[in-house]
Motif scaffolding. Structure first.
Motif, short mmCIF file in Angstrom:
data_model
loop_
_atom_site.label_atom_id
_atom_site.label_comp_id
_atom_site.label_asym_id
_atom_site.label_seq_id
_atom_site.Cartn_x
_atom_site.Cartn_y
_atom_site.Cartn_z
N UNK A 362 0.83 -1.21 0.00
CA UNK A 362 0.00 0.00 0.00
C UNK A 362 0.86 1.26 0.00
N UNK A 363 1.97 1.24 0.73
CA UNK A 363 2.85 2.41 0.75
C UNK A 363 3.49 2.63 -0.61
N UNK A 364 3.99 1.54 -1.22
CA UNK A 364 4.64 1.67 -2.53
C UNK A 364 3.65 2.03 -3.62
N UNK A 365 2.40 1.59 -3.50
CA UNK A 365 1.38 1.94 -4.47
C UNK A 365 1.16 3.44 -4.52
N UNK A 366 1.19 4.07 -3.37
CA UNK A 366 0.92 5.50 -3.29
C UNK A 366 2.17 6.35 -3.48
N UNK A 367 3.34 5.81 -3.14
CA UNK A 367 4.56 6.63 -3.15
C UNK A 367 5.63 6.12 -4.10
N UNK A 368 5.39 5.02 -4.78
CA UNK A 368 6.32 4.52 -5.76
C UNK A 368 7.25 3.44 -5.23
N UNK A 369 7.72 2.61 -6.13
CA UNK A 369 8.65 1.53 -5.80
C UNK A 369 10.08 1.97 -6.07
N UNK A 370 10.98 1.59 -5.19
CA UNK A 370 12.38 1.85 -5.40
C UNK A 370 13.02 0.76 -6.23
N UNK A 371 14.29 0.95 -6.60
CA UNK A 371 15.01 -0.07 -7.36
C UNK A 371 15.04 -1.39 -6.60
N UNK A 372 14.78 -2.48 -7.31
CA UNK A 372 14.85 -3.84 -6.79
C UNK A 372 13.70 -4.19 -5.84
N UNK A 410 13.00 -1.58 4.21
CA UNK A 410 11.99 -0.74 4.87
C UNK A 410 12.66 0.49 5.47
N UNK A 411 13.81 0.32 6.09
CA UNK A 411 14.53 1.46 6.65
C UNK A 411 14.92 2.44 5.56
N UNK A 412 15.33 1.92 4.42
CA UNK A 412 15.66 2.80 3.30
C UNK A 412 14.44 3.60 2.88
N UNK A 413 13.29 2.95 2.80
CA UNK A 413 12.07 3.68 2.43
C UNK A 413 11.72 4.73 3.47
N UNK A 414 11.95 4.41 4.74
CA UNK A 414 11.64 5.37 5.80
C UNK A 414 12.47 6.64 5.69
N UNK A 415 13.70 6.50 5.23
CA UNK A 415 14.61 7.66 5.21
C UNK A 415 14.75 8.28 3.83
N UNK A 416 14.52 7.51 2.75
CA UNK A 416 14.77 8.02 1.41
C UNK A 416 13.63 7.81 0.44
#
Length: 440
Positions: A362-372, A410-416
């Motif tokens: 749900x988070x990636x759907x709204x805010x986008x997916x990162x590499x990999x 998840x930590x990467x998404x939290x910060x970047x």
């Protein structure tokens, strides 16, 4: 020329895995349908070749559930403390399922004896069916609640109702088959934990009650108080504490003090045998401690490495709840961090990855997916099917490695992750979160 072609092919493969474009909606639908079909067929074969109590190998149907039911029988017979007596429990299991029945020990605190006793009022096949049907329904409800809570209110409801792919993905999750095969409580754990985090912001008292009911899994409660304290969730803390006190009081009133004495008496032996000596097999366990012991590390080193990783994970969870990062990310971090910090978890405990994936989707759907990230989520989704076999035959603790990789992501998404581009329109994941918001 041939080397150039190989390098180009490898480069194309890496680019595809990095972008996640291979994970199309139609592929996920087909693969999940195949997974669910094969799982259903396997369970049907086991049921058809059983005698209603044991499978074709002479083991109790849904192996671990046999300890739930027999412990419950001891409660109903007026001997609840005997559930912690291996000799008494083994004798009842052999008398019930056959003289060659392997022993399935009871490792839960007395709270769970109340559930076991309720189940034991039914014949074994009916009790197993009722247990699985009820807990699977709760798991599905929790996943739907997560998707509803995180759905974008601005997204119009699709014509014909909400997308149903999420239900197929949730039921085909390989940890579902593992949990059914063991008759374990993974569905209940995922439902209570995931459901609590889904309603934490809107219904803090209900979240506290659900968290309090998780007390039957004390190894999964190490991070929850830290997260709630860091976030100032005082009403949830109060509701959770009150639930535990009431649960303990009811257990004490109905069963007396003897089960508590027996539980405390065997706790040290259980830690030594299951965790430190790995009598059940370290290939079945997840966590840095089990990984270290699995590869021959001494007990002191295992405790030391586990403490370092657990402390770092605890600090990350505290930061996430204090910093008020996006709710779906902090929920996923707490769920995955719980698996990292727990002294031990089994493959059926990987059911916690179900709600964690739902929050991340749900988070990636709204805010986008990162590499990999799409590729990693697919690996996480599939890993419960392979983790035990890979560990046993290749000596690779795949489950632990993937859990740690997910925690770092998840930590990467939290910060970047805030500035990521929107998810592509053909993303398989996006439609899963397009459930209608709960009506007021």
């Amino acid at each position: 020329m041939g080397q150039a072609v190989k390098r180009h092919a490898v480069s194309d493969l890496a680019a595809t895995l990095r972008s996640g474009d291979w994970l199309t909606r139609e592929r996920v639908r087909l693969w999940c349908a195949a997974l669910l079909g094969v799982s259903g067929l396997a369970l049907a074969v086991v049921a058809a070749t059983s005698n209603g109590m044991t499978d074709y190998q002479g083991r109790p149907l849904a192996t671990d559930f046999s300890c739930f039911w027999t412990a419950g029988r001891l409660v109903l017979d007026g001997h609840p403390a005997a559930a912690y007596d291996d000799a008494a429990l083994a004798a009842l299991q052999r008398a019930t399922f056959g003289p060659q029945t392997p022993f399935y020990g009871w490792l839960y605190p007395p709270f769970f004896l109340l559930v076991a006793a309720l189940l034991a009022t039914l014949p074994y096949p009916l009790a197993l069916s009722a247990w699985l049907a009820t807990t699977i329904a709760l798991y599905v409800l929790a996943i739907r609640t997560i998707l509803q809570t995180a759905a974008d209110p601005a997204t119009p409801r699709e014509r014909g109702g909400p997308d149903r792919l999420w239900l197929l993905v949730a039921l085909a999750f390989p940890a579902v088959l593992v949990t059914v095969g063991h008759g374990q409580n993974g569905f209940l754990t995922a439902a209570l934990f995931g459901g609590a985090l889904a309603v934490l912001d809107r219904r803090p008292l209900l979240a506290g009650v659900l968290i309090g009911l998780l007390v039957y899994k004390p190894q999964f409660g190490l991070l929850i108080p830290l997260a709630l304290l860091a976030g100032g969730r005082w009403r949830t803390i109060a509701a959770a504490a009150a639930t535990v006190v009431v649960f303990a009081g009811v257990t004490l009133a109905l069963l007396g003090p003897e089960p508590w004495r027996a539980f405390l008496a065997v706790s040290g032996a259980v830690r030594t045998e299951v965790l430190e000596q790995g009598v059940a097999g370290w290939h079945k366990l997840h966590g840095v401690f089990a990984w270290t012991r699995f590869w021959g590390g001494p007990v002191d080193l295992a405790y030391g490495l586990h403490a370092i990783v657990a402390l770092a994970t605890a600090l990350a969870v505290v930061w996430a709840f204090r910093a008020r990062v996006r709710p779906a990310l902090r929920a996923a971090l707490l769920l995955v961090g719980t698996l990292v910090v727990a002294p031990h978890s089994h493959d059926y405990d990987l059911m916690l990855l179900g709600p964690a994936l739902a929050f991340l989707i749900t988070d990636a759907t709204r805010h986008g997916f990162g590499p990999w990230e799409k590729t990693l989520l697919a690996v996480v989704y599939a890993v419960p099917l392979f983790t035990r076999a890979v560990a046993e035959h290749l000596m690779i603790p795949l489950g632990t490695i993937v859990i740690l990789a997910l925690l770092i992501t998840i930590l990467w998404r939290c910060t970047n992750g805030g500035g990521l581009a929107a998810a592509p329109s053909d993303s398989v994941i996006a439609p899963l979160a397009k459930l209608p918001p709960r009506p007021n």
